[in-house]
Design a protein around this motif. Sequence first.
Motif, PDB file in Angstrom:
ATOM      1  N   GLN A   5     118.699  80.350  51.010  1.00 20.83           N
ATOM      2  CA  GLN A   5     119.817  79.466  50.664  1.00 20.83           C
ATOM      3  C   GLN A   5     119.343  78.048  50.352  1.00 20.83           C
ATOM      4  OE1 GLN A   5     120.455  82.054  52.896  1.00 20.83           O
ATOM      5  NE2 GLN A   5     121.645  82.901  51.205  1.00 20.83           N
ATOM      6  N   THR A   6     118.233  77.621  50.973  1.00 21.85           N
ATOM      7  CA  THR A   6     117.798  76.243  50.766  1.00 21.85           C
ATOM      8  C   THR A   6     116.481  76.149  50.005  1.00 21.85           C
ATOM      9  OG1 THR A   6     116.718  76.298  52.910  1.00 21.85           O
ATOM     10  CG2 THR A   6     118.939  75.402  52.848  1.00 21.85           C
ATOM     11  N   GLU A   7     115.833  77.269  49.797  1.00 20.01           N
ATOM     12  CA  GLU A   7     114.572  77.273  49.058  1.00 20.01           C
ATOM     13  C   GLU A   7     114.819  76.732  47.650  1.00 20.01           C
ATOM     14  OE1 GLU A   7     111.290  80.475  47.471  1.00 20.01           O
ATOM     15  OE2 GLU A   7     113.117  81.169  48.416  1.00 20.01           O
ATOM     16  N   PRO A   8     113.970  75.826  47.169  1.00 17.94           N
ATOM     17  CA  PRO A   8     114.223  75.262  45.832  1.00 17.94           C
ATOM     18  C   PRO A   8     114.238  76.351  44.759  1.00 17.94           C
ATOM     19  CG  PRO A   8     112.474  74.068  46.956  1.00 17.94           C
ATOM     20  CD  PRO A   8     112.784  75.254  47.806  1.00 17.94           C
ATOM     21  N   THR A  31     112.634  68.537  42.103  1.00 19.22           N
ATOM     22  CA  THR A  31     112.966  69.692  42.937  1.00 19.22           C
ATOM     23  C   THR A  31     114.449  69.982  42.770  1.00 19.22           C
ATOM     24  OG1 THR A  31     111.314  68.979  44.523  1.00 19.22           O
ATOM     25  CG2 THR A  31     112.881  70.637  45.262  1.00 19.22           C
ATOM     26  N   LEU A  32     114.751  71.214  42.444  1.00 20.33           N
ATOM     27  CA  LEU A  32     116.139  71.607  42.227  1.00 20.33           C
ATOM     28  C   LEU A  32     116.514  72.621  43.299  1.00 20.33           C
ATOM     29  CD1 LEU A  32     118.504  71.308  40.158  1.00 20.33           C
ATOM     30  CD2 LEU A  32     117.655  73.390  39.117  1.00 20.33           C
ATOM     31  N   ARG A  33     117.450  72.225  44.171  1.00 17.28           N
ATOM     32  CA  ARG A  33     117.889  73.135  45.237  1.00 17.28           C
ATOM     33  C   ARG A  33     119.213  73.790  44.853  1.00 17.28           C
ATOM     34  NH1 ARG A  33     114.623  72.565  49.366  1.00 17.28           N
ATOM     35  NH2 ARG A  33     113.380  70.673  49.424  1.00 17.28           N
ATOM     36  N   ALA A  69     112.071  80.114  41.862  1.00 13.63           N
ATOM     37  CA  ALA A  69     112.307  80.984  43.013  1.00 13.63           C
ATOM     38  C   ALA A  69     112.619  82.402  42.568  1.00 13.63           C
ATOM     39  CB  ALA A  69     113.476  80.438  43.829  1.00 13.63           C
ATOM     40  N   GLY A  70     112.133  83.344  43.346  1.00 10.20           N
ATOM     41  CA  GLY A  70     112.630  84.713  43.245  1.00 10.20           C
ATOM     42  C   GLY A  70     112.146  85.542  42.076  1.00 10.20           C
ATOM     43  N   LEU A 149     119.172  80.005  38.109  1.00 10.32           N
ATOM     44  CA  LEU A 149     118.692  78.765  37.508  1.00 10.32           C
ATOM     45  C   LEU A 149     119.131  78.700  36.049  1.00 10.32           C
ATOM     46  CD1 LEU A 149     116.884  76.234  37.478  1.00 10.32           C
ATOM     47  CD2 LEU A 149     114.950  77.731  36.995  1.00 10.32           C
ATOM     48  N   TRP A 150     119.836  77.644  35.713  1.00 11.74           N
ATOM     49  CA  TRP A 150     120.270  77.446  34.329  1.00 11.74           C
ATOM     50  C   TRP A 150     119.476  76.286  33.726  1.00 11.74           C
ATOM     51  CZ3 TRP A 150     126.384  77.541  34.025  1.00 11.74           C
ATOM     52  CH2 TRP A 150     126.830  78.834  34.343  1.00 11.74           C
TER      53      TRP A 150
END
Lengths: 201, 221
Positions: A5-8, A31-33, A69-70, A149-150
């Motif tokens: 939930q908080t990982e950038p 950094t985009l959270r 992420a991911g 992510l957009w």
Amino acid sequence: MASPQTEPLLSIRGLACSGGRRRLFCGIDATLRPGDAIEVRGANGSGKTTLLRCAAGLLTPHAGDVRRAGGQAPLYLGHKSGMSSLLSPIENMRWHLALAGGAASPAACGAALEQVGLGTERHDPCGNLSAGQQRRVGLARLAVSNARLWLLDEPFSALDAAGRALVLALIAAHRAAGGGVLCATHEGLNLPDAQVLRLPL
Amino acid sequence: MSIAIAQTRRDLAIVVRSRGEALNPLAFFALATLLFGLAGPSPETRAAIAPGAVWALAALATTLSMEGLFRRDVEEGALEQLLLHARPLWPAVLGKLFAHWCVTGLPLVVLGPVAALALQASTDVLPALALGLLLGTPTLTLIGAIAAALTAGIGRGSLLVALIALPLCVPTLIFGAGAAFAAAAGADPTPQLLWLAALLAAAATAAPFAVGAGLRVSQEY
């Protein structure tokens, strides 16, 4: 270990790029959270699009590090719509959904096109639509996207006031759902609580 | 797999709607055959060289058709979306090439024997020629696609595509024409056809990866 939930969603460290022979920017950190938005501002030619393409993984930067992420592909809406001018909006949407691995049905595509105001034009070739309408087909991708992510390059270009309001509404809904937005703009979108990243020329 | 099917459907729909472009290589093939017929010497010589001429023209027509393979996708931004989302890239590449072959390669399988007949080749060569083209044109498409991918970032580069692809097409050309000449001489064309099948298997295995790598490089500007 940060929770999902908080990982950038995106972290950029010491990014440097050059366009042609000219150095565009260097030492960019961001950094985009989840729930965040970053507006990349700068004059024409300052490297906003280059920065976004680096963030998307389409370009290898000169130096620095980009982490997403991911392992999920981001949604990238660039200057080029990615829509074939010979296909209708609904056919283009189906191809995009097949690519993005989304489970959205043809009905969902239709609903998304309805939402962006292209309900009656959905079977016309995209080449016959106006520039703003073609832009709106791209916005329909935002409406059905499951990417967290957009990356939006000048999301307001060629859009009328209603179209701009639609972009802002889509971005707000995406952020509320825990997504992140990195957008390049020369005029400023004035997104609430957005970080601003200025690129020097 | 679903990406390959979606890509094939999309590209076939696009090709059908841009008819003129898709027919150009076939028109080239038909016209060049006609010129061969008019400029050729005696009917016996024409008949003797017909299979080789058909194969050479098929290779040229296929290479000619490859130049525009990615141009529209580059201009409209579909390629960058493909690079972002299709991981791995090769299923989409295979889907795209299959659609392209259906429009440019498959008609040559029919047109090739017709052209050979027009050049007064004996009917004995036709099965070997058609079967050879069926096995050989996909290989030509796969090889041409590597060249098209490498030149996708530099705009119009038809001559460059031909310069890169045609040398790589030589084995296919030799075995393809060889099969037809063997049939014309009354021999068994099976060995040459098996070689064509082997070349196709190799190209189908390796080329989609090469095309994917080429496309990735082409977008790094």
